[in-house]
Design a protein around this motif. Structure first.
Motif, PDB file in Angstrom:
ATOM      1  N   ASP A   1      28.119  44.339  50.841  1.00 20.95           N
ATOM      2  CA  ASP A   1      27.334  45.502  50.012  1.00 20.95           C
ATOM      3  C   ASP A   1      28.586  46.789  49.634  1.00 20.95           C
ATOM      4  OD1 ASP A   1      24.811  44.588  49.710  1.00 20.95           O
ATOM      5  OD2 ASP A   1      24.140  45.495  51.436  1.00 20.95           O
ATOM      6  N   ILE A   2      29.895  46.139  49.491  1.00 18.66           N
ATOM      7  CA  ILE A   2      30.863  47.074  49.070  1.00 18.66           C
ATOM      8  C   ILE A   2      30.967  47.455  47.600  1.00 18.66           C
ATOM      9  CG2 ILE A   2      32.430  46.353  50.751  1.00 18.66           C
ATOM     10  CD1 ILE A   2      34.034  44.762  48.937  1.00 18.66           C
ATOM     11  N   GLU A   3      31.295  48.456  47.232  1.00 15.88           N
ATOM     12  CA  GLU A   3      31.280  49.030  45.925  1.00 15.88           C
ATOM     13  C   GLU A   3      32.627  48.794  45.130  1.00 15.88           C
ATOM     14  OE1 GLU A   3      29.858  53.021  44.882  1.00 15.88           O
ATOM     15  OE2 GLU A   3      27.862  52.774  45.846  1.00 15.88           O
ATOM     16  N   VAL A   4      32.691  48.155  44.045  1.00 22.06           N
ATOM     17  CA  VAL A   4      34.060  47.712  43.540  1.00 22.06           C
ATOM     18  C   VAL A   4      33.714  48.114  42.006  1.00 22.06           C
ATOM     19  CG1 VAL A   4      34.408  46.013  45.269  1.00 22.06           C
ATOM     20  CG2 VAL A   4      33.177  45.442  43.041  1.00 22.06           C
ATOM     21  N   ARG A   5      34.915  48.193  41.307  1.00 21.19           N
ATOM     22  CA  ARG A   5      34.905  48.578  39.864  1.00 21.19           C
ATOM     23  C   ARG A   5      35.342  46.992  39.301  1.00 21.19           C
ATOM     24  NH1 ARG A   5      38.868  52.560  37.942  1.00 21.19           N
ATOM     25  NH2 ARG A   5      38.046  52.090  35.803  1.00 21.19           N
ATOM     26  N   SER A   6      34.879  46.673  38.099  1.00 18.94           N
ATOM     27  CA  SER A   6      34.985  45.304  37.382  1.00 18.94           C
ATOM     28  C   SER A   6      34.947  45.689  36.121  1.00 18.94           C
ATOM     29  CB  SER A   6      33.840  44.372  37.934  1.00 18.94           C
ATOM     30  OG  SER A   6      34.275  43.170  37.594  1.00 18.94           O
ATOM     31  N   LYS A   7      35.356  44.506  35.409  1.00 23.56           N
ATOM     32  CA  LYS A   7      35.475  44.500  34.006  1.00 23.56           C
ATOM     33  C   LYS A   7      34.716  43.363  33.241  1.00 23.56           C
ATOM     34  CE  LYS A   7      39.235  42.842  31.942  1.00 23.56           C
ATOM     35  NZ  LYS A   7      40.711  42.830  31.660  1.00 23.56           N
ATOM     36  N   ARG A   8      34.047  43.702  32.177  1.00 24.77           N
ATOM     37  CA  ARG A   8      33.203  42.608  31.362  1.00 24.77           C
ATOM     38  C   ARG A   8      33.904  42.020  30.162  1.00 24.77           C
ATOM     39  NH1 ARG A   8      27.946  42.372  30.475  1.00 24.77           N
ATOM     40  NH2 ARG A   8      28.363  42.189  28.271  1.00 24.77           N
ATOM     41  N   LYS A   9      33.649  40.993  29.810  1.00 27.72           N
ATOM     42  CA  LYS A   9      34.403  40.393  28.729  1.00 27.72           C
ATOM     43  C   LYS A   9      34.702  41.161  27.766  1.00 27.72           C
ATOM     44  CE  LYS A   9      34.163  36.327  25.570  1.00 27.72           C
ATOM     45  NZ  LYS A   9      33.340  35.206  24.640  1.00 27.72           N
ATOM     46  N   ASP A  10      33.782  42.224  27.244  1.00 25.52           N
ATOM     47  CA  ASP A  10      34.090  42.962  26.068  1.00 25.52           C
ATOM     48  C   ASP A  10      35.044  44.281  26.556  1.00 25.52           C
ATOM     49  OD1 ASP A  10      32.426  44.542  27.733  1.00 25.52           O
ATOM     50  OD2 ASP A  10      30.871  44.759  26.298  1.00 25.52           O
ATOM     51  N   GLY A  11      35.621  44.122  27.795  1.00 22.55           N
ATOM     52  CA  GLY A  11      36.365  45.098  28.244  1.00 22.55           C
ATOM     53  C   GLY A  11      35.730  46.551  28.865  1.00 22.55           C
ATOM     54  N   ALA A  12      34.299  46.374  28.884  1.00 23.25           N
ATOM     55  CA  ALA A  12      33.563  47.595  29.506  1.00 23.25           C
ATOM     56  C   ALA A  12      33.907  47.569  30.900  1.00 23.25           C
ATOM     57  CB  ALA A  12      32.114  47.679  29.170  1.00 23.25           C
ATOM     58  N   ILE A  13      34.085  48.876  31.655  1.00 28.29           N
ATOM     59  CA  ILE A  13      34.084  48.780  33.159  1.00 28.29           C
ATOM     60  C   ILE A  13      32.855  48.967  33.737  1.00 28.29           C
ATOM     61  CG2 ILE A  13      34.863  50.243  34.927  1.00 28.29           C
ATOM     62  CD1 ILE A  13      37.057  48.888  33.337  1.00 28.29           C
ATOM     63  N   ILE A  14      32.448  48.189  34.722  1.00 25.96           N
ATOM     64  CA  ILE A  14      31.082  48.529  35.135  1.00 25.96           C
ATOM     65  C   ILE A  14      31.270  48.271  36.723  1.00 25.96           C
ATOM     66  CG2 ILE A  14      29.776  47.113  33.652  1.00 25.96           C
ATOM     67  CD1 ILE A  14      30.330  44.467  35.343  1.00 25.96           C
ATOM     68  N   TYR A  15      30.217  48.831  37.635  1.00 28.38           N
ATOM     69  CA  TYR A  15      30.349  49.022  38.955  1.00 28.38           C
ATOM     70  C   TYR A  15      29.457  48.143  39.635  1.00 28.38           C
ATOM     71  CZ  TYR A  15      32.857  53.495  38.351  1.00 28.38           C
ATOM     72  OH  TYR A  15      33.662  54.529  38.187  1.00 28.38           O
ATOM     73  N   LEU A  16      29.957  47.438  40.775  1.00 29.97           N
ATOM     74  CA  LEU A  16      29.426  46.350  41.515  1.00 29.97           C
ATOM     75  C   LEU A  16      29.030  46.631  42.751  1.00 29.97           C
ATOM     76  CD1 LEU A  16      31.258  43.551  39.917  1.00 29.97           C
ATOM     77  CD2 LEU A  16      29.209  44.385  38.909  1.00 29.97           C
ATOM     78  N   SER A  17      27.738  46.264  43.224  1.00 29.58           N
ATOM     79  CA  SER A  17      27.553  46.131  44.578  1.00 29.58           C
ATOM     80  C   SER A  17      27.984  44.536  45.097  1.00 29.58           C
ATOM     81  CB  SER A  17      26.166  46.287  45.160  1.00 29.58           C
ATOM     82  OG  SER A  17      26.213  46.349  46.382  1.00 29.58           O
ATOM     83  N   LEU A  18      29.129  44.296  45.908  1.00 30.90           N
ATOM     84  CA  LEU A  18      29.591  43.047  46.152  1.00 30.90           C
ATOM     85  C   LEU A  18      29.517  42.625  47.376  1.00 30.90           C
ATOM     86  CD1 LEU A  18      31.350  40.510  45.123  1.00 30.90           C
ATOM     87  CD2 LEU A  18      33.440  41.985  45.814  1.00 30.90           C
ATOM     88  N   SER A  19      29.132  41.539  47.977  1.00 28.83           N
ATOM     89  CA  SER A  19      29.183  40.762  49.156  1.00 28.83           C
ATOM     90  C   SER A  19      30.205  39.451  48.966  1.00 28.83           C
ATOM     91  CB  SER A  19      27.748  40.398  49.717  1.00 28.83           C
ATOM     92  OG  SER A  19      26.988  41.544  49.948  1.00 28.83           O
ATOM     93  N   VAL A  20      30.992  39.364  49.940  1.00 26.68           N
ATOM     94  CA  VAL A  20      31.926  38.246  49.959  1.00 26.68           C
ATOM     95  C   VAL A  20      31.648  37.514  51.396  1.00 26.68           C
ATOM     96  CG1 VAL A  20      34.198  37.372  49.680  1.00 26.68           C
ATOM     97  CG2 VAL A  20      33.395  39.475  48.583  1.00 26.68           C
ATOM     98  N   SER A  21      31.335  36.136  51.197  1.00 27.47           N
ATOM     99  CA  SER A  21      31.252  35.349  52.381  1.00 27.47           C
ATOM    100  C   SER A  21      32.229  34.204  52.221  1.00 27.47           C
ATOM    101  CB  SER A  21      29.874  34.933  52.567  1.00 27.47           C
ATOM    102  OG  SER A  21      28.756  35.920  52.634  1.00 27.47           O
ATOM    103  N   PRO A  22      32.682  33.796  53.558  1.00 28.78           N
ATOM    104  CA  PRO A  22      33.554  32.490  53.349  1.00 28.78           C
ATOM    105  C   PRO A  22      32.865  31.134  53.310  1.00 28.78           C
ATOM    106  CG  PRO A  22      33.437  33.349  55.737  1.00 28.78           C
ATOM    107  CD  PRO A  22      32.658  34.332  55.130  1.00 28.78           C
ATOM    108  N   ILE A  23      33.423  30.242  52.610  1.00 31.33           N
ATOM    109  CA  ILE A  23      32.876  28.815  52.580  1.00 31.33           C
ATOM    110  C   ILE A  23      33.776  28.019  53.371  1.00 31.33           C
ATOM    111  CG2 ILE A  23      32.204  26.969  51.073  1.00 31.33           C
ATOM    112  CD1 ILE A  23      32.365  28.916  48.505  1.00 31.33           C
TER     113      ILE A  23
END
Length: 553
Positions: free
Chosen positions: A266-288
């Motif tokens: 649940d870290i907060e990151v900034r991301s980008k959509r295909k149309d270029g719009a900036i969005i904010y995400l709650s992101l979880s990353v786990s190893p495979i």
């Protein structure tokens, strides 16, 4: 009676000769047959193919005429697979007779050999007897002590089964059991895989798998909705297409953190959509990881929190506007209030001439209310400064005993009006805490002042000081007031909250003293709480660090 004619001596001799001709002649035939079945069982997951081949091989090597395989469900109620060979008429599959052999296999887990089925009660359905079968063998199809069904072979000629033939049939049953178990497990795994894939694909959150180079491997429907890319547009592409250029370096940082800590939640990151719009995400990353626990990729689960971020920014803006408004209004009120208080004091001092009793009474009432308004303005200013983060602590070692005595002197005249006894109790004479002295005085004044409002005439208020350990000092303010109902104790530190008295009236005050005290205690890193109950008084306690934070390491 005709059914027993086969027992005549000449018939028995003929049957024995026929049986010897049909028996397996040497060990190599057994091994060849078993190898053929094993190869089929291990090279195919097609259940019916394995069962058909095994039945055919069994009849071929034994030179028998009829055979059948029955595989039932887990409850042994319904037939999953039914295979027959050599029957001239459809066998009798009535519910009562259908599972008799299978039931026997489950109960005994052993082969059942019938040299003459006409004398075997298990064959009372007469299906095989109508086919002219005389000798039959049934072996359980089983693996790891679990029976899946039965394998049956029969001959229209009398046959005496040798130990080798029975062992071969048992081996066939075991091979079929292992093949069925593998096939069933494969089917369950396939169903589970399909179920999980369906969950992932239809999850509301974006679920993305990447390899060690951050190349996208999987892309679910939630990701398509969130980012605007279709699966075909992103599979094999670098994850950087979802980030603003200035944030691409975060990918390597995330990989490193996951490899070191195991996961990011649940870290907060900034991301980008295909149309270029900036969005904010709650992101979880786990190893495979692979079977050897080596990291081979990363699983990312993202949720759009852009609306939440906008809402939080708006709340902060409104909070800032509120604090600015309170601060400005308080300052504007303080200037005329100071002038009013100065004028009243001058009149009471006789500067404007002598006052009669009625004039003095009115002026003292004005002075009292002006002081009350002044305290309200001070509390509002303090609260707005705290919420705006404009109050800085100037910590130093504080002699807590002396501070408590100073507070007693400040409020002694107020206590004397209600004949309330104020006292300081401490097991040690020189207890020190690390804090801002002025703020500690303010906390104690608020707590003792609050106790004075509620404590009745001739009551007692005690400030107790206790050194908990090398880390913390506890200060408590105990009163002999009416106490606080349990349901209200949890709200007592809320802004503007006041406890309702038994006469349904609220005590005069701003309702900010305890909220300010809590904020100041939190700034010191301590905790504040209340212990109370109806008709048993209240004890407000808080903790302060006993030494500088750096000295704790």
């Amino acid at each position: 009676m005709a059914r027993f004619e086969a027992n005549k001596p000449e018939t028995k001799i003929a049957s024995r000769k026929s049986s010897k001709k049909q028996s397996v002649s040497n060990q190599s035939d057994f091994l060849s047959a078993l190898l053929a079945i094993a190869e089929t069982a291990t090279q195919s997951l097609q259940t019916e193919t394995i069962l058909n081949d095994t039945l055919d091989k069994s009849l071929e090597i034994l030179n028998f005429h009829v055979g059948s395989v029955r595989v039932l469900d887990r409850d042994m109620r319904n037939t999953l697979i039914r295979i027959d060979r050599g029957f001239r008429h459809p066998p009798n599959y009535s519910p009562r007779n259908q599972h008799r052999i299978e039931r026997l296999m489950i109960d005994t887990k052993k082969p059942h050999i019938s040299p003459d089925i006409r004398q075997d009660a298990i064959h009372k359905s007469q299906s095989m007897e109508r086919e002219g079968v005389i000798s039959a063998a049934h072996v359980p199809i089983m693996s790891k002590k679990r029976v899946f069904g039965s394998l049956t072979v029969g001959s229209r000629k009398p046959h005496k089964f040798s130990v080798k033939e029975i062992d071969l049939l048992k081996a066939f049953g075991s091979q079929l059991g292992m093949a069925l178990e593998n096939a069933f497990l494969f089917e369950e795994v396939a169903k589970g895989k399909a179920y999980i894939e369906n969950l992932v694909e239809n999850a509301a959150d974006a679920i993305i798998c990447t390899d060690m180079e951050d190349l996208i491997q999987t892309w679910n429907r939630g990701a398509q909705v969130l980012f605007g890319y279709t699966k075909d547009e992103v599979i094999g592409k670098h994850l950087s297409i979802l980030l603003p250029p200035e944030r691409i370096h975060e990918l390597e940082e995330m990989r490193t953190k996951v490899e070191l800590s195991g996961a990011l939640r649940d870290i907060e990151v900034r991301s980008k959509r295909k149309d270029g719009a900036i969005i904010y995400l709650s992101l979880s990353v786990s190893p495979i990881k692979d079977a050897e626990e080596k990291i081979v990729g990363f699983l990312r689960v993202a949720k759009d929190i852009s609306e939440k971020k906008r809402f939080q920014r708006r709340l902060k803006e409104l909070d800032r506007m509120k604090s600015d408004f309170v601060s400005n209004v308080s300052h504007e009120l303080r200037t005329p209030l100071t002038a009013i208080k100065g004028s009243v004091d001058n009149m009471l001092d006789g500067i404007t001439g002598p006052l009669n009793e009625k004039q003095s009474r009115y002026l003292n009432r004005i002075k009292s209310n002006a002081d009350r308004l002044g305290r309200l303005i001070t509390d509002l200013l303090d609260l707005s400064k705290i919420e705006a983060g404009k109050i800085d602590l100037r910590p130093a070692y504080v002699a807590v005993n002396l501070v408590a005595k100073e507070v007693v002197e400040i409020l002694r005249s107020v206590a004397a009006e209600k004949l309330i006894n104020l006292a300081v109790v401490s097991p040690e004479d020189n207890v020190q805490a690390w804090g801002d002295k002025d703020k500690v005085v303010q906390i104690l004044v608020n707590l003792v002042g609050n106790a004075l409002k509620f404590t009745p005439l001739h009551g007692e208020i005690t400030i107790a000081i206790e050194k908990l350990d090398v880390e913390w000092v506890k200060l408590s303010v105990a009163d002999t007031g009416p106490g606080i109902p349990t349901e209200e104790a949890a709200k007592i530190f809320d802004k503007f909250y006041q406890v309702e008295q038994s006469n349904k009236q609220k005590t005069r005050g701003t309702g900010l003293g305890l909220a300010i005290s809590k904020a100041l205690v939190d700034m010191h890193g301590g905790k504040i709480w209340v212990e109370s109950g109806v008709d048993r008084g209240s004890v407000f306690s808080f903790t302060l660090p006993a030494r500088r934070p750096l000295e704790n390491h």
